[in-house]
Write a protein that holds these residues in place. Structure first.
Motif, short mmCIF file in Angstrom:
data_model
loop_
_atom_site.label_atom_id
_atom_site.label_comp_id
_atom_site.label_asym_id
_atom_site.label_seq_id
_atom_site.Cartn_x
_atom_site.Cartn_y
_atom_site.Cartn_z
N UNK A 65 0.81 -1.22 0.00
CA UNK A 65 0.00 0.00 0.00
C UNK A 65 0.84 1.27 0.00
N UNK A 66 2.12 1.15 0.23
CA UNK A 66 3.01 2.31 0.16
C UNK A 66 3.97 2.24 -1.02
N UNK A 436 -3.91 3.74 -2.13
CA UNK A 436 -3.51 4.02 -0.75
C UNK A 436 -2.07 4.52 -0.65
N UNK A 437 -1.35 4.55 -1.77
CA UNK A 437 0.05 4.93 -1.74
C UNK A 437 0.26 6.37 -1.28
N UNK A 438 -0.75 7.23 -1.47
CA UNK A 438 -0.60 8.64 -1.10
C UNK A 438 -0.78 8.86 0.40
N UNK A 439 -1.17 7.81 1.13
CA UNK A 439 -1.27 7.93 2.58
C UNK A 439 -2.52 8.65 3.06
N UNK A 440 -3.55 8.69 2.25
CA UNK A 440 -4.81 9.31 2.66
C UNK A 440 -5.89 8.24 2.82
N UNK A 482 -9.39 3.96 6.53
CA UNK A 482 -8.38 4.83 7.12
C UNK A 482 -7.13 4.81 6.24
N UNK A 483 -6.19 5.72 6.45
CA UNK A 483 -4.96 5.72 5.63
C UNK A 483 -4.15 4.45 5.74
N UNK A 484 -4.31 3.68 6.82
CA UNK A 484 -3.58 2.42 6.94
C UNK A 484 -4.29 1.26 6.26
N UNK A 485 -5.41 1.52 5.57
CA UNK A 485 -6.12 0.48 4.86
C UNK A 485 -7.11 -0.30 5.70
N UNK A 486 -7.31 0.12 6.93
CA UNK A 486 -8.27 -0.55 7.82
C UNK A 486 -9.67 0.01 7.54
#
Length: 511
Positions: A65-66, A436-440, A482-486
């Motif tokens: 995801x990053x 999700x790579x942008x962290x949002x 969420x930004x962590x993919x949860x």
């Protein structure tokens, strides 16, 4: 010397946890300084054979995801030509049926694992498990951090600090730095944890573990693979890689230098053979001491990784646990620093990660119970071994070892809430992980509902809005991630924009 610059976050420790946290904070816009005691990041124990680490599903997903999974997967040859000179392929590579992992050395087999019992997962470039070395992970993370603008000072471990209502002053190697926050990622003997007065509680060790690379006079006296004996346990990989545990209450761990004579004595006692060690190439000790901080935050000081929890390396859970801390904390701390959320958001870091750490510590303790050199432990081992040969039990152990069963208690009614989001493949050819790579955060709207679009627009600087169809939407109408993919909120029916907005307020602050 005093650095007049005030960083948003000072991180103690440039191991994988500290580096990954630094990357997450920079992704969220924070300025970051990492202080590391060791001058040289390279070390023999980070390479093969002892530097090998298994990565769990949440860790692999985090790298995916990053945008780092390809770099993590691609392992460059070590520059140290002698790093694995005595190492051959792992003993289990020669098995007809491949293991998926183990519990106290008892393997569960891949062909016994039934993924259909995980309906919330979809096929993804991020698999459920893989292995690489500590050296490689740190190399990838260090490069990413420096490219992102993280400052890394080596040979400058945190020595002491003072905190005020709005900052933390950190002293190291004759220098003074100031940060709005300090995060201790400085390992099991954390200076930050000790200086911060964090309570650290748990259970004392039962054994001293040894990982050694040796030369033996008689290779055929030790049985290949993991062996339980009347006095302990050892694992032998020819020609000279050995791990062994001596149930001495942890008496020898870090008390004195490990010598050839000590290794030979313990090996003979544990193996019940008269094998002779002719050369000691590499050695380290470890124990099953299991301790955890009772809080992960004290004012403007936080803990993550081994600074927050320690346990035996059995099953390789420690690295994954620490990287999970970093993924959970990074976006939350960055959001607080930006002013998007109150610092009470950080309470959720402890609320979510402390129970996960506690479970891993108990998982470690349970393995020790099976390893004790007693008739009762051998009897219990036989029962567990029989159970693990069944599909249901193998799948259960895979869930735990691979981290597939991870779910935070977020108080949602849908079974996906609190879980890692499925990697949906969208009709435009993209996958969720890429977004999700942008962290949002992400608001997925499979029906392109206008009211959902309005919700997303209120948090447009924090949430990516995706009004796309998916090849398999799992019967869902909309999700907020969420930004962590949860998954923070999910709906199978026509979504209620009001509920989506309530979830957004909780995790992203008032619009």
């Amino acid at each position: 010397m005093h650095d007049s610059k005030t960083y948003d976050v000072v991180i103690a420790g440039a191991g994988p946890v500290g580096l990954f946290l630094a990357c997450e904070l920079r992704l969220g816009g924070a300025t970051v300084l990492v202080l590391e005691q060791a001058e040289d990041p390279r070390a023999p124990l980070k390479r093969l054979p002892f530097g090998m680490r298994g990565l769990s599903a949440p860790t692999i997903e985090a790298f995916y995801r990053r945008g780092m999974l390809a770099d993590i997967t691609h392992v460059q040859p070590s520059s140290d030509k002698t790093a694995s000179a005595t190492t051959t392929a792992p003993h289990w590579m020669n098995q007809r049926r491949r293991p998926g992992g183990h519990f106290a050395g008892i393997q569960f087999l891949l062909d016994n694992v039934e993924p259909s019992q995980w309906p919330h997962r979809l096929p993804s470039p991020a698999g459920t498990n893989m292995a690489t070395t500590m050296e490689h992970i740190e190399t990838v993370l260090s490069a990413r951090a420096q490219t992102a603008g993280v400052e890394i000072w080596r040979g400058a471990g945190v020595e002491s600090f003072d905190q005020s209502a709005d900052s933390v002053t950190v002293r190291t190697a004759g220098k003074t730095f100031k940060g709005r926050w300090l995060v201790g990622c400085d390992g099991g003997r954390s200076t930050v944890r000790k200086a911060g007065g964090f309570e650290f509680t748990g259970t004392e060790p039962e054994f001293t573990g040894y990982s050694v690379e040796v030369e033996l006079a008689d290779l055929d006296k030790l049985a290949i693979g993991r062996q339980y004996t009347a006095t302990g346990m050892y694992t032998y990989q020819a020609p000279g890689t050995i791990a062994m545990v001596d149930f001495d209450g942890g008496a020898f761990h870090r008390t004195e230098a490990v010598t050839l004579e000590q290794v030979q004595s313990v090996l003979r006692r544990v193996s019940g053979t008269d094998t002779t060690v002719t050369n000691l190439r590499l050695a380290t000790t470890w124990t099953d001491r299991a301790y955890q901080a009772t809080t992960y935050r004290s004012g403007r000081v936080l803990l993550a990784g081994d600074a927050a929890h320690i346990h035996s390396p059995l099953g390789g859970q420690g690295l994954n646990l620490g990287l999970g801390d970093a993924m959970n904390l990074g976006w939350k701390l960055a959001s607080v620093i930006r002013g998007d959320a109150p610092d009470t958001l950080l309470d959720s870091y402890f609320a979510e990660r402390h129970p996960v750490g506690s479970e891993v510590l108990d998982w470690s303790r349970a393995q020790v119970a099976l390893m004790r050199p007693s008739r009762s432990s051998r009897a219990l081992e036989a029962i567990i071994r029989d159970l693990m040969a069944t599909r249901d039990c193998a799948t259960y152990f895979a869930e735990r070892v691979w981290g597939v069963s991870l779910q935070y208690e977020l108080g949602g009614g849908h079974p996906l809430v609190g879980r890692s989001a499925p990697d949906f493949e969208f009709t435009d050819g993209t996958r969720l992980g890429e977004h999700l790579e942008v962290g949002r955060g992400v608001l997925l709207d499979f029906n392109a509902d206008a009211m959902m679009g309005e919700v997303a627009s209120r948090w447009s600087d924090q949430i990516v809005y995706l009004a796309l169809g998916a090849k398999n939407a799992l019967g869902l109408s909309a999700l907020l991630l969420r930004p962590d993919g949860v998954v923070a909120w999910a709906s199978e029916t026509k979504p209620e924009a009001g509920r989506a907005a309530q979830a957004a307020v909780r995790w992203f602050g008032e619009a």
